[in-house]
Scaffold this motif. Structure first.
Motif, PDB file in Angstrom:
ATOM      1  N   PRO A 156       0.837  -1.204   0.000  1.00  0.00           N
ATOM      2  CA  PRO A 156       0.000   0.000   0.000  1.00  0.00           C
ATOM      3  C   PRO A 156       0.872   1.253   0.000  1.00  0.00           C
ATOM      4  O   PRO A 156       2.072   1.185   0.274  1.00  0.00           O
ATOM      5  N   LYS A 157       0.231   2.378  -0.307  1.00  0.00           N
ATOM      6  CA  LYS A 157       0.948   3.659  -0.264  1.00  0.00           C
ATOM      7  C   LYS A 157       0.986   4.162   1.177  1.00  0.00           C
ATOM      8  O   LYS A 157       1.865   4.922   1.570  1.00  0.00           O
ATOM      9  N   HIS A 158       0.016   3.726   1.967  1.00  0.00           N
ATOM     10  CA  HIS A 158      -0.080   4.186   3.346  1.00  0.00           C
ATOM     11  C   HIS A 158      -1.072   3.282   4.091  1.00  0.00           C
ATOM     12  O   HIS A 158      -1.999   2.749   3.487  1.00  0.00           O
ATOM     13  N   VAL A 159      -0.839   3.140   5.412  1.00  0.00           N
ATOM     14  CA  VAL A 159      -1.831   2.441   6.249  1.00  0.00           C
ATOM     15  C   VAL A 159      -2.227   3.414   7.358  1.00  0.00           C
ATOM     16  O   VAL A 159      -1.359   3.883   8.107  1.00  0.00           O
ATOM     17  N   TYR A 160      -3.508   3.753   7.416  1.00  0.00           N
ATOM     18  CA  TYR A 160      -3.970   4.701   8.437  1.00  0.00           C
ATOM     19  C   TYR A 160      -4.943   3.995   9.375  1.00  0.00           C
ATOM     20  O   TYR A 160      -6.019   3.545   8.970  1.00  0.00           O
ATOM     21  N   ILE A 161      -4.527   3.902  10.638  1.00  0.00           N
ATOM     22  CA  ILE A 161      -5.326   3.150  11.618  1.00  0.00           C
ATOM     23  C   ILE A 161      -5.953   4.112  12.622  1.00  0.00           C
ATOM     24  O   ILE A 161      -5.239   4.811  13.344  1.00  0.00           O
ATOM     25  N   ASN A 162      -7.278   4.145  12.630  1.00  0.00           N
ATOM     26  CA  ASN A 162      -8.006   5.020  13.551  1.00  0.00           C
ATOM     27  C   ASN A 162      -8.732   4.129  14.561  1.00  0.00           C
ATOM     28  O   ASN A 162      -9.750   3.499  14.234  1.00  0.00           O
ATOM     29  N   VAL A 163      -8.206   4.077  15.795  1.00  0.00           N
ATOM     30  CA  VAL A 163      -8.762   3.125  16.770  1.00  0.00           C
ATOM     31  C   VAL A 163     -10.197   3.470  17.191  1.00  0.00           C
ATOM     32  O   VAL A 163     -10.901   2.620  17.728  1.00  0.00           O
ATOM     33  N   SER A 164     -10.628   4.699  16.924  1.00  0.00           N
ATOM     34  CA  SER A 164     -11.994   5.046  17.356  1.00  0.00           C
ATOM     35  C   SER A 164     -13.034   4.233  16.573  1.00  0.00           C
ATOM     36  O   SER A 164     -14.163   4.049  17.031  1.00  0.00           O
ATOM     37  N   PHE A 165     -12.659   3.710  15.392  1.00  0.00           N
ATOM     38  CA  PHE A 165     -13.591   2.834  14.653  1.00  0.00           C
ATOM     39  C   PHE A 165     -13.943   1.587  15.466  1.00  0.00           C
ATOM     40  O   PHE A 165     -14.992   0.989  15.280  1.00  0.00           O
ATOM     41  N   LEU A 166     -13.025   1.184  16.352  1.00  0.00           N
ATOM     42  CA  LEU A 166     -13.231  -0.083  17.074  1.00  0.00           C
ATOM     43  C   LEU A 166     -14.412  -0.019  18.031  1.00  0.00           C
ATOM     44  O   LEU A 166     -14.982  -1.040  18.391  1.00  0.00           O
ATOM     45  N   LYS A 167     -14.774   1.207  18.430  1.00  0.00           N
ATOM     46  CA  LYS A 167     -15.939   1.361  19.325  1.00  0.00           C
ATOM     47  C   LYS A 167     -17.210   0.864  18.646  1.00  0.00           C
ATOM     48  O   LYS A 167     -18.158   0.454  19.298  1.00  0.00           O
ATOM     49  N   LYS A 168     -17.203   0.931  17.292  1.00  0.00           N
ATOM     50  CA  LYS A 168     -18.420   0.561  16.548  1.00  0.00           C
ATOM     51  C   LYS A 168     -18.438  -0.933  16.210  1.00  0.00           C
ATOM     52  O   LYS A 168     -19.396  -1.431  15.625  1.00  0.00           O
ATOM     53  N   LEU A 169     -17.357  -1.609  16.539  1.00  0.00           N
ATOM     54  CA  LEU A 169     -17.243  -3.020  16.157  1.00  0.00           C
ATOM     55  C   LEU A 169     -17.973  -3.908  17.171  1.00  0.00           C
ATOM     56  O   LEU A 169     -17.790  -3.739  18.378  1.00  0.00           O
ATOM     57  N   PRO A 170     -18.782  -4.876  16.712  1.00  0.00           N
ATOM     58  CA  PRO A 170     -19.388  -5.806  17.676  1.00  0.00           C
ATOM     59  C   PRO A 170     -18.291  -6.516  18.465  1.00  0.00           C
ATOM     60  O   PRO A 170     -17.200  -6.766  17.932  1.00  0.00           O
ATOM     61  N   ASP A 171     -18.591  -6.855  19.736  1.00  0.00           N
ATOM     62  CA  ASP A 171     -17.572  -7.460  20.601  1.00  0.00           C
ATOM     63  C   ASP A 171     -16.947  -8.709  20.000  1.00  0.00           C
ATOM     64  O   ASP A 171     -15.739  -8.903  20.066  1.00  0.00           O
ATOM     65  N   ILE A 203      -7.922  -3.323  27.697  1.00  0.00           N
ATOM     66  CA  ILE A 203      -8.123  -3.798  26.316  1.00  0.00           C
ATOM     67  C   ILE A 203      -9.604  -4.107  26.107  1.00  0.00           C
ATOM     68  O   ILE A 203     -10.224  -3.656  25.142  1.00  0.00           O
ATOM     69  N   CYS A 204     -10.177  -4.868  27.042  1.00  0.00           N
ATOM     70  CA  CYS A 204     -11.600  -5.247  26.904  1.00  0.00           C
ATOM     71  C   CYS A 204     -12.507  -4.015  26.925  1.00  0.00           C
ATOM     72  O   CYS A 204     -13.560  -4.002  26.295  1.00  0.00           O
ATOM     73  N   GLU A 205     -12.086  -2.985  27.664  1.00  0.00           N
ATOM     74  CA  GLU A 205     -12.877  -1.748  27.731  1.00  0.00           C
ATOM     75  C   GLU A 205     -12.648  -0.834  26.528  1.00  0.00           C
ATOM     76  O   GLU A 205     -13.221   0.238  26.420  1.00  0.00           O
ATOM     77  N   LYS A 206     -11.737  -1.236  25.650  1.00  0.00           N
ATOM     78  CA  LYS A 206     -11.391  -0.472  24.434  1.00  0.00           C
ATOM     79  C   LYS A 206     -10.898   0.941  24.772  1.00  0.00           C
ATOM     80  O   LYS A 206     -11.305   1.931  24.140  1.00  0.00           O
ATOM     81  N   ASP A 207     -10.048   1.030  25.789  1.00  0.00           N
ATOM     82  CA  ASP A 207      -9.456   2.326  26.132  1.00  0.00           C
ATOM     83  C   ASP A 207      -8.549   2.777  24.966  1.00  0.00           C
ATOM     84  O   ASP A 207      -7.658   2.019  24.557  1.00  0.00           O
ATOM     85  N   PRO A 208      -8.768   3.994  24.420  1.00  0.00           N
ATOM     86  CA  PRO A 208      -8.059   4.394  23.186  1.00  0.00           C
ATOM     87  C   PRO A 208      -6.527   4.320  23.291  1.00  0.00           C
ATOM     88  O   PRO A 208      -5.865   3.808  22.392  1.00  0.00           O
ATOM     89  N   GLU A 209      -5.958   4.834  24.398  1.00  0.00           N
ATOM     90  CA  GLU A 209      -4.483   4.813  24.533  1.00  0.00           C
ATOM     91  C   GLU A 209      -3.970   3.369  24.550  1.00  0.00           C
ATOM     92  O   GLU A 209      -2.933   3.050  23.956  1.00  0.00           O
ATOM     93  N   THR A 210      -4.704   2.513  25.271  1.00  0.00           N
ATOM     94  CA  THR A 210      -4.303   1.097  25.348  1.00  0.00           C
ATOM     95  C   THR A 210      -4.394   0.453  23.969  1.00  0.00           C
ATOM     96  O   THR A 210      -3.526  -0.329  23.573  1.00  0.00           O
ATOM     97  N   LEU A 211      -5.453   0.789  23.226  1.00  0.00           N
ATOM     98  CA  LEU A 211      -5.601   0.198  21.886  1.00  0.00           C
ATOM     99  C   LEU A 211      -4.479   0.650  20.963  1.00  0.00           C
ATOM    100  O   LEU A 211      -3.961  -0.148  20.168  1.00  0.00           O
ATOM    101  N   ILE A 212      -4.087   1.919  21.072  1.00  0.00           N
ATOM    102  CA  ILE A 212      -2.981   2.405  20.233  1.00  0.00           C
ATOM    103  C   ILE A 212      -1.721   1.604  20.568  1.00  0.00           C
ATOM    104  O   ILE A 212      -1.003   1.139  19.678  1.00  0.00           O
TER     105      ILE A 212
END
Ligand code: GLY
Length: 359
Positions: A156-171, A203-212
């Protein structure tokens, strides 16, 4: 925010940015006058497309596929080619893969082959794609019921990972991806593995800093592996830890279990064999096995037909000259590729995860 550059053939090739919003997306990647087609699926489109278009790709065209592995085939590829041709896409234009592993693999394959190659950006939205499939340039589709049979290595030319999308993901989908993160730690980094144990709650709580931090750990491991062996001639095979048995169970169960769930079962089997070979202690084996539990991942499954699973495994592409290639652990954080794992060892490991009501 975390940022790293992945090298390919000893040269800097693409950056990976991990952040908790879309604000740091490097807009300079969008060339003046070039056109963009976002490839996504219906679920991701509902959850994230508006935000991505508004924040980054205002004028992009969108091609939406049906979610799931059933779309990962040459028919979908043909439909995307037709869409690009109809809209006069040229080699200076760009694709964006907005989605999980299926979207990333298909979009990458179209990018690799359309007009002999156009640029593409990965914006993974599932944890599995963030920690594993969006990095390393594997692209492709399934063919004739064989997974990833047709494909290409295309960066790829770039990989952009935005962890805030994970809040919308089913468990279930979130924990599916966690299995690949756990795999990364087990094969390469005992400190990262211990960190996961410490940070289980966050991790289970999807804390943003921890996910990063979690994603940064896995992507850093993947980077060092794919830089040394981009085309999976040797070292990169260690990323298949848990996958030899995992893929066979996935197929045996008719894809009713998710990929990461099968990888978790496969990791338990590989760790079991590693214990029986005295590479791991009994305590380490049980700790690895039990580490999957708080992340809602299975460590056993019901009524496996072990003969049938063995059969599927023997027809897998990991069989060379009739021998199964197996990734084992010499210790936590150090994987080895072994070609001498016997059928009896594999059967014993399958027995270990086979939950039998009679017990
Ligand atoms: N998912 C394993 C690899 O990229 O090689």
């Amino acid at each position: 925010m975390e940022k790293m550059t992945v090298n390919y053939e000893n040269k800097p090739c693409y950056d990976v940015i991990i952040d908790d919003s879309l604000a740091s997306f490097p807009k300079e990647l969008i060339r003046e006058g070039s056109r963009i087609c976002i490839v996504t699926d219906d679920n991701v489109a509902n959850a994230c497309l508006d935000e991505v278009k508004k924040e980054i790709f205002r004028d992009a065209l969108v091609f939406c596929i049906k979610p799931g592995e059933e779309s990962k085939n040459l028919d979908t590829v043909k439909d995307i080619y037709a869409f690009l041709v109809k809209n006069d896409f040229s080699r200076t234009d760009m694709l964006v893969a907005l989605g999980g592993g299926v979207v990333g693999d298909i979009t990458g394959f179209v990018a690799a082959t359309f007009k002999r190659g156009i640029s593409f950006i990965q914006i993974p939205t599932s944890l599995l794609a963030m920690v594993d499939s969006s990095v390393g340039g594997k692209t492709g589709v399934d063919f004739d019921s064989y997974k990833n049979m047709i494909g290409a290595f295309y960066m790829p030319k770039h990989v952009y990972i935005n962890v805030s999308f994970l809040k919308k993901l089913p468990d279930r989908e979130f924990f599916n991806g966690f299995a690949e993160a756990m795999k990364s730690a087990l094969i390469r980094d005992g400190i990262y593995y211990s960190w996961m144990i410490d940070k289980m709650y966050e991790i289970c709580e999807k804390d943003p800093e921890t996910l990063i931090h979690l994603i940064n750990g896995s992507v850093s491991i993947k980077k060092t592996v794919v830089e040394q062996d981009p085309k999976e001639e040797s070292l990169r095979m260690i990323l298949n830890f848990g996958h030899t048995v995992g893929h066979a169970i996935e197929k045996y169960k008719g894809f009713e279990l998710k990929h990461g769930e099968c990888v978790a079962l496969g990791c338990v089997c590989a760790a079991f064999i590693s214990w029986k070979r005295d590479y791991l202690t009994m305590e380490e084996y049980y700790e690895i096995r039990d580490m999957f539990v708080p992340f809602n991942l299975p460590i056993s499954t019901e009524m496996l037909d072990i003969d049938e699973v063995m059969n599927i495994m023997q027809n897998d592409k990991k069989v060379i000259d009739g021998k199964l290639r197996f990734i084992l652990l010499k210790k936590i954080g150090k994987a080895v590729i072994e070609n001498d794992v016997t059928e009896d060892e594999i059967r014993a490991s399958l027995n270990e995860i086979n939950f039998d009501e009679a017990w």
